[in-house]
Design a protein around this motif. Structure first.
Motif, short mmCIF file in Angstrom:
data_model
loop_
_atom_site.label_atom_id
_atom_site.label_comp_id
_atom_site.label_asym_id
_atom_site.label_seq_id
_atom_site.Cartn_x
_atom_site.Cartn_y
_atom_site.Cartn_z
N LEU A 117 -1.55 -6.76 -23.94
CA LEU A 117 -1.90 -5.81 -22.89
C LEU A 117 -2.86 -4.80 -23.50
CD1 LEU A 117 1.75 -5.20 -21.64
CD2 LEU A 117 0.09 -6.83 -20.72
N LEU A 118 -4.10 -4.82 -23.05
CA LEU A 118 -5.11 -3.91 -23.55
C LEU A 118 -5.12 -2.65 -22.69
CD1 LEU A 118 -5.91 -6.85 -24.45
CD2 LEU A 118 -8.23 -5.97 -24.65
N ARG A 119 -5.34 -1.53 -23.33
CA ARG A 119 -5.37 -0.27 -22.59
C ARG A 119 -6.81 0.14 -22.34
NH1 ARG A 119 -2.64 5.63 -23.77
NH2 ARG A 119 -3.37 6.52 -21.81
N ALA A 120 -7.05 0.64 -21.14
CA ALA A 120 -8.32 1.30 -20.77
C ALA A 120 -9.53 0.38 -20.84
CB ALA A 120 -8.53 2.55 -21.62
N VAL A 121 -9.41 -0.81 -20.26
CA VAL A 121 -10.58 -1.68 -20.13
C VAL A 121 -10.92 -1.82 -18.65
CG1 VAL A 121 -10.13 -2.93 -22.27
CG2 VAL A 121 -9.29 -3.86 -20.13
N ASN A 122 -12.21 -1.91 -18.37
CA ASN A 122 -12.71 -2.07 -17.00
C ASN A 122 -12.18 -0.99 -16.05
OD1 ASN A 122 -14.17 -4.33 -17.75
ND2 ASN A 122 -12.50 -5.72 -17.26
N VAL A 123 -12.12 0.25 -16.56
CA VAL A 123 -11.69 1.37 -15.75
C VAL A 123 -12.91 2.24 -15.45
CG1 VAL A 123 -10.20 3.41 -15.64
CG2 VAL A 123 -9.41 1.35 -16.81
N ALA A 124 -13.27 2.33 -14.18
CA ALA A 124 -14.40 3.16 -13.74
C ALA A 124 -15.67 2.85 -14.52
CB ALA A 124 -14.04 4.64 -13.83
N GLY A 125 -15.90 1.58 -14.79
CA GLY A 125 -17.12 1.17 -15.47
C GLY A 125 -17.13 1.41 -16.97
N PHE A 160 -17.84 -6.78 -27.92
CA PHE A 160 -18.12 -5.90 -26.78
C PHE A 160 -18.39 -4.44 -27.18
CE2 PHE A 160 -15.48 -9.43 -25.36
CZ PHE A 160 -16.30 -9.99 -24.39
N GLY A 161 -18.20 -4.11 -28.47
CA GLY A 161 -18.59 -2.80 -28.95
C GLY A 161 -17.58 -1.68 -28.82
N PHE A 162 -16.34 -1.98 -28.50
CA PHE A 162 -15.29 -0.95 -28.49
C PHE A 162 -13.99 -1.61 -28.94
CE2 PHE A 162 -15.01 -2.93 -24.35
CZ PHE A 162 -13.66 -2.94 -24.04
N ARG A 163 -13.07 -0.80 -29.46
CA ARG A 163 -11.80 -1.33 -29.97
C ARG A 163 -10.65 -0.72 -29.16
NH1 ARG A 163 -7.70 -1.73 -33.90
NH2 ARG A 163 -7.96 -3.59 -35.20
N PRO A 164 -10.13 -1.47 -28.19
CA PRO A 164 -9.07 -0.92 -27.35
C PRO A 164 -7.71 -0.95 -28.04
CG PRO A 164 -9.44 -3.19 -26.77
CD PRO A 164 -10.46 -2.84 -27.83
N PRO A 165 -6.82 -0.04 -27.66
CA PRO A 165 -5.43 -0.18 -28.09
C PRO A 165 -4.85 -1.46 -27.46
CG PRO A 165 -5.85 2.02 -27.23
CD PRO A 165 -7.04 1.19 -26.90
N VAL A 166 -4.08 -2.20 -28.24
CA VAL A 166 -3.53 -3.48 -27.78
C VAL A 166 -2.03 -3.50 -28.07
CG1 VAL A 166 -3.62 -5.99 -28.02
CG2 VAL A 166 -5.71 -4.65 -28.31
#
Length: 181
Positions: free
Chosen positions: A7-15, A68-74
Motif C-alpha cells: 500500500l503506497l501512500r500519497a500517489v496520484n493525489v491531486a496530480g 518515476f522520480g519520487f519515493r513513496p512510503p510503502v
C-alpha cells in the motif's frame, strides 16, 4: 514464493506523485517482483516474491524512485497478514461501512498514550479501534471531513489509509493468487 500486498501512500493525489499503473506494474516486474497486479489508481499492489517483507518494501519504493522520480512510503503485508487485518475489522456489521470504515495500516503499533489523543479529537459518532498495526476508524461523515482522520494521518508514524471497499477488493485480489510450491 510468498504473496505480498503493498500500500503506497500519497500517489496520484491531486496530480501529485503521478504513478501510471501500467508503467508501475511493468517497472515492478522488471525489478523482479512476480506478476504484479494493481487495484485502482492509488498505489495498491499484489505481487509474488521470494524476498523478505522489508526487501519487498524497499524494492517497490526504490523502483518508484528510479522510474518515476519520487519515493513513496510503502506499507507491505503478506497476504495472510492482510486477510487477518480485514478479519479484525470491528465495524464489519455497520451499514454502509464500505465507505465509512477505514483501515489505517501502520509501520508499528501505536503507543498507549496515543489512544487518549484519539479520544480527545474524535467527534460524537466517530469510533476507532486498534487491532495490532491497523487502526480502524468508523467515520459516518466521511474521511475527508473528519478531524480525527486528519490528525491521525499527521502522527509521526508510517501510516496509510484505505476504505473498507478497497481493503475487501485487495484481499479478494490476493486470495485469487496462488503460491507455487
Amino acid at each position: 514464493m510468498d504473496i505480498f500486498i503493498a500500500l503506497l501512500r500519497a500517489v496520484n493525489v491531486a496530480g501529485v506523485n503521478r504513478l501510471p499503473m501500467a508503467d508501475f506494474r511493468e517497472a515492478l516486474a522488471k525489478a523482479g517482483l512476480k506478476s504484479p497486479q494493481t487495484y485502482v489508481q492509488s498505489g495498491n499492489v499484489v505481487c509474488g516474491s521470494d524476498l523478505s517483507l522489508p526487501l519487498v518494501s524497499d524494492t517497490i519504493a526504490d523502483t518508484v524512485l528510479a522510474t518515476f522520480g519520487f519515493r513513496p512510503p510503502v506499507q507491505v503485508l503478506t497476504a495472510a497478514q492482510f486477510q487477518a487485518a480485514l478479519a479484525s475489522n470491528p465495524f464489519a456489521g455497520v451499514a454502509a461501512a464500505a465507505t465509512q470504515v477505514h483501515g489505517l495500516f501502520m509501520d508499528r503499533v501505536l503507543p498507549d498514550q496515543t489512544l487518549g489523543f484519539l479520544k480527545s479529537v474524535a467527534v460524537p459518532g466517530e469510533q476507532y479501534a486498534v487491532r495490532g498495526r491497523v487502526l480502524w476508524l468508523y467515520l459516518p461523515a466521511g474521511f475527508g471531513r473528519s478531524k480525527l482522520a486528519k490528525r491521525v494521518l499527521s502522527l509521526p508514524i508510517g501510516i496509510t489509509a484505505r476504505n473498507l471497499r478497497s481493503i475487501t477488493a485487495i484481499a479478494a485480489l490476493a486470495a485469487r493468487r496462488t503460491v507455487p510450491t
